[in-house]
Design an enzyme around this catalytic site. Structure first.
Site, short mmCIF file in Angstrom:
data_model
loop_
_atom_site.label_atom_id
_atom_site.label_comp_id
_atom_site.label_asym_id
_atom_site.label_seq_id
_atom_site.Cartn_x
_atom_site.Cartn_y
_atom_site.Cartn_z
N ASP A 91 0.78 -1.07 0.06
CA ASP A 91 0.18 -0.09 0.06
C ASP A 91 0.98 1.14 0.03
O ASP A 91 2.08 0.96 -0.06
CB ASP A 91 -0.86 -0.02 1.23
CG ASP A 91 -0.07 0.00 2.40
OD1 ASP A 91 0.86 0.48 2.48
OD2 ASP A 91 -0.94 0.24 3.58
N SER A 92 0.31 2.43 0.07
CA SER A 92 1.04 3.74 -0.40
C SER A 92 1.74 4.12 1.15
O SER A 92 2.66 5.16 1.11
CB SER A 92 0.41 4.69 -1.05
OG SER A 92 -0.55 5.28 -0.02
N GLY A 93 1.01 3.89 2.14
CA GLY A 93 1.31 4.41 3.29
C GLY A 93 0.47 5.53 3.91
O GLY A 93 0.18 6.04 4.65
N GLY A 94 -0.03 5.98 2.63
CA GLY A 94 -1.19 7.10 2.78
C GLY A 94 -2.19 6.85 3.92
O GLY A 94 -2.51 7.53 4.79
N PHE A 95 -2.78 5.74 3.80
CA PHE A 95 -4.03 5.22 4.78
C PHE A 95 -3.34 5.41 6.17
O PHE A 95 -4.04 5.98 7.10
CB PHE A 95 -4.45 3.93 4.50
CG PHE A 95 -5.76 3.50 5.56
CD1 PHE A 95 -6.97 4.11 5.21
CD2 PHE A 95 -5.72 2.81 6.65
CE1 PHE A 95 -8.12 3.94 6.17
CE2 PHE A 95 -6.63 2.61 7.59
CZ PHE A 95 -7.86 2.97 7.12
N ASP A 145 -2.41 8.74 -1.80
CA ASP A 145 -3.58 9.38 -1.78
C ASP A 145 -4.07 9.83 -0.36
O ASP A 145 -3.29 9.31 0.52
CB ASP A 145 -4.80 8.45 -2.45
CG ASP A 145 -5.08 7.36 -1.54
OD1 ASP A 145 -4.10 7.02 -0.64
OD2 ASP A 145 -5.88 6.70 -1.53
N GLN A 196 -11.28 7.89 -5.01
CA GLN A 196 -11.65 8.48 -3.81
C GLN A 196 -12.99 9.16 -3.87
O GLN A 196 -13.61 9.50 -4.99
CB GLN A 196 -10.76 9.35 -2.70
CG GLN A 196 -9.36 8.46 -2.52
CD GLN A 196 -9.76 7.71 -1.38
OE1 GLN A 196 -10.96 7.70 -0.75
NE2 GLN A 196 -8.83 6.74 -1.03
N GLY A 223 -11.36 4.13 0.39
CA GLY A 223 -12.09 4.73 1.22
C GLY A 223 -13.38 4.25 1.58
O GLY A 223 -14.50 5.23 2.01
N CYS A 311 -13.66 -28.97 5.85
CA CYS A 311 -12.78 -28.07 5.51
C CYS A 311 -11.37 -28.83 5.33
O CYS A 311 -11.08 -29.55 5.96
CB CYS A 311 -12.66 -26.95 6.41
SG CYS A 311 -11.23 -25.89 6.44
N CYS A 313 -8.31 -27.52 5.39
CA CYS A 313 -7.06 -26.80 5.88
C CYS A 313 -6.46 -27.47 6.79
O CYS A 313 -6.80 -28.44 7.13
CB CYS A 313 -7.65 -25.44 6.44
SG CYS A 313 -7.82 -25.72 8.23
N HIS A 342 -6.71 -21.47 9.55
CA HIS A 342 -7.86 -21.84 9.28
C HIS A 342 -8.87 -20.52 8.41
O HIS A 342 -9.33 -20.64 7.60
CB HIS A 342 -8.96 -22.21 10.28
CG HIS A 342 -10.43 -22.38 9.77
ND1 HIS A 342 -10.71 -23.40 9.01
CD2 HIS A 342 -11.25 -21.59 9.93
CE1 HIS A 342 -12.25 -23.36 8.80
NE2 HIS A 342 -12.48 -22.31 9.39
#
Ligand SMILES: [Zn+2]
Length: 378
Positions: A91-95, A145, A196, A223, A311, A313, A342
């Site tokens: 991710d960009s770090g923005g969040f 962003d 956004q 967002g 399952c 797993c 799981h």
């Protein structure tokens, strides 16, 4: 480098093969979130290979602070560092800058803020974010962003989105320059732009139209899942996703529950990420086709069944609810690890079932059946 081939469509749902330098991703896909280059819950790279993880997501802000992206670059990039050879999205770090960091100040150039670890002052703008992600050498980098709050007023959101568009152009130009440098580890790094506009459909639609002109490798809807209702989110997707290119990946950031994912796939989304499976697993909440169970509940004390019957797993093939409950109660790390494994398998497998349904032409029936099962606990 980006090569996205639609394999099947069913209504607005789509399934594709996305070729990257780190291998082909089958979509729809759920990316497993390894915030600091690790999935919380003592889950290793071998574990992820064993539960069908296609893409790992790592966090630019956290890795920039610790151990430092220049150190990761020295060590050959994230793939080498983590010993993971499949795709990684950063991710960009923005969040995080907007949600974790203190005393931030936003300007046209970028954002000044203080580290949430030791309070030292940091500046991050589009160029810095691209530089960090290039040092990390992820497969896919996200544009820098601002994610305005769903409660922000219209005037603020419009101003913020316009700035995010200008930042996106700067991200694209910076990435082109970085990818052409001799010492760049991944010269084929791809860039996804982010839509956004909070809950204002007209702002989001106009923004989607502007950013699709930039012909990026993929597009995200950001967002959402930040406080609006599920209905508001579905409504935004109904309006925005048709404005994004059909022949590129569409990524819904930070979403969500199994039902959210099925509904978003039906609206044309094919990339997802969310901390729910790992975070809930660490608290003993495990997913089944009929919703989730809390393994701390007394009713599982002598329950010899696996978390979910059938399952495949590594946990369900061998261990009982009673044993895992005991580990959780005794605060043994193994209990937490089993629940996370799981849950991640459950999400990865759900995506596989979704792909099979789209490619088999029965996604609508699958969607209806699954949503009914999720609403009706066993
Ligand atoms: Zn299982």
């Amino acid at each position: 480098m980006a090569d996205y081939q639609l394999i099947a469509e069913d209504g607005r749902a789509k399934s594709a093969e996305f070729k990257t330098v780190h291998g082909t991703v089958q979509t729809p896909v759920f990316m497993n979130v390894g915030t600091v280059a690790a999935i919380k819950g003592a889950v290793s790279t071998e574990d992820l290979e064993g539960i069908g993880t296609q893409v790992q997501l790592s966090n630019t802000y956290h890795l920039h602070l610790r151990p430092g992206d220049e150190i990761v670059k020295q060590l050959g990039g994230l793939h080498q560092f983590m010993s993971w050879d499949r795709p990684i999205l950063t991710d960009s770090g923005g969040f995080q800058v907007f949600s974790l960091a203190q005393l931030r100040q936003i300007k046209e150039e970028g954002v000044s803020f203080r580290s949430h670890i030791d309070g030292h002052k940091i500046f991050m703008g589009p160029e810095e974010s691209m530089q960090i992600q290039s040092n990390l050498a992820s497969t896919i980098a996200m544009a820098f962003d601002e994610c305005p709050s769903s409660k922000a007023d219209r005037e603020y959101v419009q101003k913020s989105v316009d700035r995010t568009t200008r930042w996106l152009v700067r991200c694209r130009d910076k990435m082109a320059e970085l990818n052409s440098r001799e010492d760049t580890i991944n010269k084929d790094q791809m860039l996804f732009g982010i839509n956004q506009g909070a809950i204002y459909p007209d702002i989001r639609i106009e923004h989607a139209r502007q950013i699709r002109e930039l012909d990026l490798d993929g597009y995200a809807v950001g967002g959402l899942a930040v406080g609006e209702t599920h209905e508001e989110m579905y409504d935004i997707l109904d309006q925005v996703v048709p404005e994004l290119p059909r022949n590129k990946p569409v990524y819904l950031m930070g979403v969500g529950t199994p039902a959210n994912i099925i509904e978003a796939v039906a609206r044309g989304v094919d990339f997802f990420d969310c901390v729910y499976p790992s975070r809930n697993g660490r608290h003993g909440h495990v997913y089944t086709k009929h919703g989730h169970l809390n393994l701390f509940n007394a009713q599982y004390e002598t329950d010899t069944r696996p978390i979910e019957e059938g399952c495949q797993c590594p946990v369900c093939r061998r261990y009982s609810r009673a044993y895992i409950r005991h580990l959780l109660k005794a605060k043994e790390m193994l209990g937490m690890r089993f629940c996370v494994l799981h849950n991640l398998y459950f999400y990865n497998h759900l995506m596989e079932e979704i792909r099979t349904a789209i490619r088999g032409g029965y996604f609508e029936a699958f969607r209806k059946e699954r949503l009914e099962m999720l609403a009706k606990p066993d």
